[in-house]
Every structure is written in C-alpha cells, then in structure tokens.
Design a protein around this motif. Sequence first.
Motif, short mmCIF file in Angstrom:
data_model
loop_
_atom_site.label_atom_id
_atom_site.label_comp_id
_atom_site.label_asym_id
_atom_site.label_seq_id
_atom_site.Cartn_x
_atom_site.Cartn_y
_atom_site.Cartn_z
N ALA A 63 0.83 -1.21 0.00
CA ALA A 63 0.00 0.00 0.00
C ALA A 63 0.86 1.25 0.00
N ALA A 64 2.02 1.18 0.68
CA ALA A 64 2.88 2.36 0.83
C ALA A 64 3.36 2.90 -0.52
N ASN A 65 3.24 2.08 -1.58
CA ASN A 65 3.62 2.53 -2.92
C ASN A 65 2.59 3.45 -3.56
N ALA A 66 1.36 3.42 -3.05
CA ALA A 66 0.32 4.27 -3.63
C ALA A 66 0.57 5.72 -3.18
N PRO A 67 0.43 6.68 -4.09
CA PRO A 67 0.71 8.08 -3.72
C PRO A 67 -0.03 8.52 -2.46
N ARG A 94 -12.57 9.25 -2.70
CA ARG A 94 -12.99 10.30 -3.65
C ARG A 94 -11.81 11.24 -3.95
N ASP A 95 -11.12 11.66 -2.87
CA ASP A 95 -10.02 12.61 -3.06
C ASP A 95 -8.88 11.99 -3.86
N SER A 96 -8.82 10.67 -3.89
CA SER A 96 -7.71 10.00 -4.59
C SER A 96 -8.02 9.74 -6.05
N TYR A 97 -9.21 10.14 -6.48
CA TYR A 97 -9.61 9.94 -7.87
C TYR A 97 -8.64 10.65 -8.80
N PRO A 98 -8.14 10.13 -9.93
CA PRO A 98 -8.44 8.76 -10.32
C PRO A 98 -7.43 7.69 -9.86
N TYR A 99 -6.14 8.06 -9.65
CA TYR A 99 -5.13 6.99 -9.54
C TYR A 99 -4.36 6.95 -8.24
N ARG A 100 -4.64 7.86 -7.30
CA ARG A 100 -3.73 8.01 -6.16
C ARG A 100 -3.74 6.85 -5.18
N LEU A 101 -4.67 5.90 -5.36
CA LEU A 101 -4.64 4.74 -4.46
C LEU A 101 -4.12 3.48 -5.15
N VAL A 102 -3.71 3.63 -6.39
CA VAL A 102 -3.17 2.46 -7.09
C VAL A 102 -1.75 2.21 -6.61
N CYS A 118 0.25 -0.52 -7.64
CA CYS A 118 1.08 -1.34 -8.54
C CYS A 118 1.19 -0.62 -9.88
N PRO A 119 2.10 -1.05 -10.77
CA PRO A 119 2.18 -0.42 -12.09
C PRO A 119 0.82 -0.53 -12.79
N LEU A 120 0.40 0.54 -13.46
CA LEU A 120 -0.94 0.57 -14.06
C LEU A 120 -1.18 -0.56 -15.06
N GLY A 142 -21.22 13.07 -6.13
CA GLY A 142 -19.94 13.77 -6.19
C GLY A 142 -18.97 13.01 -7.07
N THR A 143 -17.67 13.15 -6.78
CA THR A 143 -16.66 12.45 -7.56
C THR A 143 -16.86 10.94 -7.41
N PRO A 144 -16.78 10.19 -8.50
CA PRO A 144 -16.94 8.74 -8.34
C PRO A 144 -15.79 8.12 -7.55
N THR A 145 -16.08 7.00 -6.89
CA THR A 145 -14.99 6.25 -6.28
C THR A 145 -14.66 5.11 -7.23
N VAL A 146 -13.37 4.81 -7.32
CA VAL A 146 -12.93 3.79 -8.25
C VAL A 146 -12.14 2.74 -7.49
N VAL A 147 -12.41 1.48 -7.78
CA VAL A 147 -11.67 0.39 -7.15
C VAL A 147 -10.98 -0.42 -8.26
N TYR A 148 -9.69 -0.65 -8.09
CA TYR A 148 -8.89 -1.31 -9.13
C TYR A 148 -8.56 -2.75 -8.74
N HIS A 149 -8.51 -3.62 -9.73
CA HIS A 149 -8.16 -5.01 -9.47
C HIS A 149 -7.10 -5.49 -10.46
N SER A 150 -6.13 -6.22 -9.94
CA SER A 150 -5.18 -6.91 -10.81
C SER A 150 -5.76 -8.29 -11.12
N LYS A 151 -5.09 -9.02 -11.99
CA LYS A 151 -5.53 -10.39 -12.30
C LYS A 151 -5.55 -11.22 -11.02
N ALA A 152 -4.50 -11.06 -10.21
CA ALA A 152 -4.42 -11.83 -8.96
C ALA A 152 -5.57 -11.46 -8.02
N ASP A 153 -5.95 -10.19 -8.01
CA ASP A 153 -7.06 -9.75 -7.15
C ASP A 153 -8.36 -10.41 -7.57
N ILE A 154 -8.59 -10.48 -8.88
CA ILE A 154 -9.82 -11.08 -9.38
C ILE A 154 -9.85 -12.57 -8.99
#
Length: 403
Positions: free
Chosen positions: A33-37, A67-75, A77-79, A93-105
């Motif tokens: 997690a510490a890698n996410a901005p 919301r404040d991290s939209y769009p990429y600040r919580l990613v 891993c490499p995009l 308001g601003t949408p919230t976005v949740v990202y998944h890697s193949k391993a996450d799925i």
Amino acid sequence: MTDIYWDETIETMPVEQLRQLQLEKLKASVARAANAPFYRDLGLKDYRIESLDDLSKLPVTTKQDLRDSYPYRLVACPLDEVVRLHSSSGTTGTPTVVYHSKADIDNWTELTARCMFTGGMGFHYAGEHLGCLTLPTGPGNTSRQLKFLKDFDVSVIHVIPSYALHLADTLEKMSIDPRKYLPKLRIAFLGAEPHTEETRQKIQDFFGIKAFNSFGLSEMNGPGVAFECPHQNGLHIWDETLKPVPEGQQGELVITTLNRTAMPLIRYRTKDLTHVVAGQCSCGRTHRRIARMQGRSDDMLILKGVNIFPMQIEQVLVGTPGVGRNYQIILEAKGHNDHMIVRVELDPAMFAGDLASLEKLKTKLTHALRDEILITPDVELCEPGGIPVAEGKAVRVVDNRPR
Ligand code: ADP
Ligand code: ZN
C-alpha cells in the motif's frame, strides 16, 4: 478435502497459525500500500508492524479519501498490471474507483467460492468456479425473473432481501404456490442491504428454502467479504482483520485488505455497525464471526434526541402477524418537533378483514414501536403493494425535514 469446506486448510487453520499468517500478510499489504501516492504521502512506510495489535496505530481510510484519490492516487502497482476497475456512479460527487489486478480477481473468486460452497451461489465467477450453471439477470422485470427461476430449475439465488419479498408478493398476487412453482429452489443468498432475522425467517418460510446472509462492499471486492455458514449464527469474515473492540460490543467494521495488489486499503471505515460473535462456530471454521449488520452509522436517525435504527422498526413490523412485506419510514417536521410516520403494508388476508381488527393492529403496532424506539410514531396502514418498490436496494427512510 471433505465436502463441507471449499479450502479446508485455510478455513479450519488453528487460530494461532491463522493470526501468524494474518500478521505476515498484514506486513506485506502495508508495504504494498505504501507505494500508492495517497499512502506514500501519509508516510505509511515508516509505520512499524511487529504484531496484529500494531494495526490500530495505522491511519484509517475513508470513502472521502477514495474520492479525493480519484483517479489513480490509491493504485499501488504499475498501471499495466491493473485489469479491471469498478466505479461508483458518482451521483453524490466524484466517483470512487476500485482497481483489481488479475491476482485480485482470482483471489476474489476464491473468497466468494468459499462463501458459496456450503451456502449458495449467484455470484457470477464463484458460481462458475464451483462448476455451477450461472445466470446473471440484473435488476427489475419481475415476471421475467420468475420465469427464469422456473424454466431453468434454479436451485440457488443471490438476491436483495427486499426484492425476495417483492417476488413473494408477486407470486401471492398471482395466487401461485411458491413451493409448487419453484420446487427446485433450495437456497437464497441475501445480501446488499441490512435486514432482520425476522425477514430471513419470512423468506425461508414463504419459499420453503434456507436463506444465508452475505455481506460485502464494493470498496473491498463486492460480495464475498463475510458470509454465513450452515449454522446461520453470525457471518465468518475472511482474511481481513478487524479493528479490535471487545467481543460482543457494537462497533464500526474497519477492514484492512491482506491480499490485494492493485489497491490495498488500510483500515477502511465501512460505516457498517456490527459486533464480533464470541466463541468458535461449530462448523469448524476458525475465522471470526460478525453479527448481522444493524445498519450503517449514517442510517441512524436522531429524533427528539433518541437514536433509532431502521432495523429496530423492521424487527417490530415483520414480527407482527397481519403485517405485509413492505414498509417505509417518513420523517417530517411538525412545528418545532420532528415527527415519524411508519407506513406499513398489510397482509392481503388482513386487508380484506373488518375495520375493528385494522384499528386493533394499528394500536398494537404503535405500542410495540413505542416500546422499541421510545418515541410514538403515527402508524399508517396501506394496501398490499401500496408502497413503491425500489429498483435496487430498498429505500426505507424518506426524510422530508428541511435541512
Ligand atoms: P453492493 O453494490 O454490493 O451492495 P455497495 O458498495 O454499493 O455494494 O454497498 C455496500 C454496502 O451495502 C455495505 O457497506 C453495507 O452497508 C450494505 N450491505 C451489503 N451487504 C449487506 C448485508 N448482508 N447486510 C447488511 N448490509 C449489507
Ligand atoms: Zn460456521
């Protein structure tokens, strides 16, 4: 593997070993997690974790942070490792976005398969993963849903509890015996909105099935976060750890992901209120159990200084004979005071009855509600089907008070 677990090793792992595994995974998850901005700016990498108790020293994450991290600040891993994103509609308001890697799925599929293995199905990937014929139907069009349930001999459904009640209403209106119409139906997975034990019973009795509580939220994966085993006594929560509150005491569920790679979340505040169920479950799973959700902290109503949860009202209504399957709570300002109206659909048999028994029911409900929520609402009885059914999650509270 015996046939009551999906992954026996992990589901029945001795508690000591499970905590050790959680600790290792927690350290790894925090490092990722510490890698996410967002977490980098919080200085997450400088937090030392020696034991699970250190979890409570970590910063929390809120929906607003998402919301404040939209769009990429919580990613984290490499995009180009991200294969999917789920986004909320952004209507508030601003949408919230949740990202998944193949391993996450893949991990989500495993988790949900664990939930469904002894209980039910309906979650698409996990259903297929288990080898079930899986039919996604989406919301609405009740007659089509019923036709599919019948024509495809569906044995297990995943459904919002208020919609299960709507299906029941519809069958009843058509004078169809659900047990004859859907003889293959065995199990329902009830999820996505709070509901009471009484509502579960009602659904079980009407369809002649077993109904299991299934909990999830899109910020984690969606469904598959916690589930009920065949003992129907609390929901086992998978590999995430909870913020420690004493067992039995109500608190907010705070979840830390342990396996996520694309978007690990540290101490995510769900706003869902529950408590840890003490002791071990007789199903043999060693994962902690949480009680059915009492609601969300932001669903709590404050009226005349009294805190009220819609589930308290549901409990009274659903437990009273003569009451139908839908209800709504309306809040209004009356002079300087707030006022509550509880609209209650009647059971068709009751609706056809005489005026005196309707009056009696109204008085009974008013008193029972006053005893439960400590204020006296106006009870309004209405005809079966008289309260609109929401497309998705039920709208239980209509607040007409001026802001
Ligand atoms: P979904 O679209 O899967 O419902 P959302 O993220 O929109 O996911 O909603 C998640 C929220 O729904 C949870 O935080 C909780 O408030 C509620 N919820 C989901 N499942 C249950 C359940 N079994 N019991 C009570 N509330 C639930
Ligand atoms: Zn169990």
